[in-house]
Design a protein around this motif. Structure first.
Motif, PDB file in Angstrom:
ATOM      1  N   LYS A  59      -4.103   5.413   6.068  1.00  0.00           N
ATOM      2  CA  LYS A  59      -5.371   5.567   5.352  1.00  0.00           C
ATOM      3  C   LYS A  59      -5.916   6.966   5.594  1.00  0.00           C
ATOM      4  O   LYS A  59      -5.938   7.449   6.738  1.00  0.00           O
ATOM      5  CB  LYS A  59      -6.384   4.528   5.828  1.00  0.00           C
ATOM      6  N   VAL A 113      -3.719   4.753   1.497  1.00  0.00           N
ATOM      7  CA  VAL A 113      -5.010   4.320   0.984  1.00  0.00           C
ATOM      8  C   VAL A 113      -5.970   5.501   0.900  1.00  0.00           C
ATOM      9  O   VAL A 113      -6.063   6.312   1.826  1.00  0.00           O
ATOM     10  CB  VAL A 113      -5.588   3.208   1.883  1.00  0.00           C
ATOM     11  N   ASN A 120       0.835  -1.198   0.000  1.00  0.00           N
ATOM     12  CA  ASN A 120       0.000   0.000   0.000  1.00  0.00           C
ATOM     13  C   ASN A 120       0.872   1.252   0.000  1.00  0.00           C
ATOM     14  O   ASN A 120       1.988   1.252   0.522  1.00  0.00           O
ATOM     15  CB  ASN A 120      -0.889   0.043   1.245  1.00  0.00           C
TER      16      ASN A 120
END
Length: 467
Positions: A340, A183, A180
């Motif tokens: 995130k 995100v 990742n």
């Protein structure tokens, strides 16, 4: 440990040895910047030998699986949403494991790539390749050969995995993975130059693994194709073989660990100064600090605009533009992503314009040059001071580039070029004028790290930046 991280750790049902290694990872991970792949905190005088990246190995079915990947090892894999443990176990009773075999890697990656042998980091083990369009093409990669020696069991733990796939390359099993970035970030296109892809090619018949790392701009198919360009030949002696790294000595990093929860670096009060600091017979004094919202009255040619897009940072009337700053939630990398976006807010950057007087800068200079220090943020809690991070935020590339490695984006006495952050040193007194780009609410409790060339440690010398 943070309660949430601790609970996630305790749920991992693997051996106590594996748990201890994960716990060491939790304790050792000193991640402070949210976007650690984008802005690597290093001394301004050092160059990274090779890019760091997240590596992962998964299997496609089942939460737990055992599969014989090597003639010398078996591998047990436990998978969670964003996390995998890979335990490598030597095969008992296999005579083939009693004597090491040697191999030579023969490569031909075509005319698009040029090897950068000067960036090898472990006696020629890591080989870096740059695309013909350069670093910013996002298509550079590296590989290294690892020999599976060591203990009966070895563990690889990987976190924050976005995608994985098992593939076959020249008849051998390989595992591709992509980690990742942040995100749900609107700035996802800015991560193309990050080394966020990895692949393990298992040379199971000889007991080796070829490990690859690639920038995000390289497609998965292209990386697989490049791996297929490596031919493996058995040779009779180590002298004929390709250089390799023993797997037992393989170095992991923060990308292999859960997000750390340890305290920030403590500041020794004996090395923290508010008005004037001395270090190696040089004396530093802050003459003035101005917090500016405009470049008016500053010199245009003193900005390092070769590092960032000046027009994206400064409006036509000379004022610094607001930008969208993403607020980040830090996850455990096991059940949730490490980073995130939870909301976006407007942020106002400021220029922290400093006038500093340095006596005997020659005492701390290099090759007749004195280099400016990085800017640190200091927090005070319970009577103790420590270095704080730059907040749990994600920022656009222009902001990161202007505050590269916590260094100034403006310097009036700059020598230019590779010595852009340097002025001519002197045994007398020099007066320097420079500025850092900082979000408005971070302009309190700032300090200059005067001896960063000596690395981190208890003897770090700080000089407070205050009016």
């Amino acid at each position: 440990m943070d309660k949430k991280i601790k609970q996630s750790y305790e749920k991992i049902t693997i051996s106590e040895e594996a748990k201890k290694r994960i716990q060491m990872g939790i304790q050792a991970d000193a991640q402070k910047n949210v976007r650690h792949n984008k802005v690597i905190h290093i001394s301004r005088l050092k160059v990274a030998a090779a890019a760091c990246l997240a590596l992962a190995v998964l299997v496609p079915t089942g939460a737990y699986a055992a599969d014989k990947l090597y003639h010398y090892f078996t591998t047990s894999v436990k998978i969670q949403d964003y996390h995998v443990d890979m335990e490598l176990s030597k095969t008992k009773g296999d005579n083939a494991t009693t004597k090491q075999q040697y191999i030579k890697l023969v490569t031909d990656f075509g005319s698009d790539y040029e090897g950068k042998s000067g960036e090898d980091v472990v006696k020629g083990v890591m080989h870096s390749y740059e695309h013909k369009d350069g670093f910013y093409s996002g298509k550079c990669f590296w590989y290294r050969l690892e020999y599976l020696d060591g203990d009966m069991k070895q563990l690889i733990s990987q976190y924050d995995i976005a995608e994985t796939e098992i593939v076959t390359i020249n008849g051998r099993k390989a595992v591709y993975s992509r980690s990742n970035t942040v995100v749900d970030s609107q700035y996802s296109d800015e991560y193309n130059t990050d080394y966020g892809q990895a692949m393990y090619l298992f040379v199971e018949d000889y007991g080796y693994v070829i490990e690859f790392g690639a920038q995000n701009g390289l497609s998965k198919d292209e990386l697989i194709k490049l791996a297929g360009c490596i031919k493996i030949e058995k040779v009779d002696s180590e002298a004929e073989a390709s250089s390799y790294e023993p797997f037992s000595l393989r170095q992991s990093g923060a990308w292999n660990n859960l997000p750390g929860t340890e305290d920030s670096d403590k500041i020794d009060p004996d090395h923290y100064y508010t008005k004037q600091a001395s270090y190696k017979n040089a004396t530093f004094k802050i003459k003035d600090v101005k917090i500016l919202d405009s470049v008016k009255n500053l010199k245009k040619d003193a900005f390092f605009d070769d590092q960032f897009d000046y027009s994206s940072l400064v409006s036509k009337d000379g004022k610094l533009k607001q930008y969208d700053r993403e607020v980040i939630k830090i996850g455990d990398g096991v059940n949730t992503p490490k980073r995130k976006v939870i909301k976006t807010e407007k942020a106002q950057p400021k220029l922290v314009y400093i006038t500093m007087e340095v006596k005997n800068s020659r005492a701390v200079g290099l090759c007749g040059k004195y280099y400016l220090p990085p800017l640190k943020f200091v927090k005070e809690e319970n009577g103790e001071m420590s270095v704080d991070g730059y907040g749990a935020y994600n920022r656009p590339e222009v902001i990161h580039n202007a505050f590269l490695d916590e260094m100034p984006c403006y310097f009036e006495e700059s020598l230019g070029g590779k010595s852009g952050w340097a002025a001519k040193s002197s045994s007398g007194t020099i007066t320097l004028h420079f500025a850092y780009l900082v979000d408005e609410e971070f302009t309190d409790h700032m300090a200059l790290w005067l001896n960063d060339t000596e690395g981190n440690g208890s003897k770090c010398t700080y000089l407070a930046v205050s009016k």
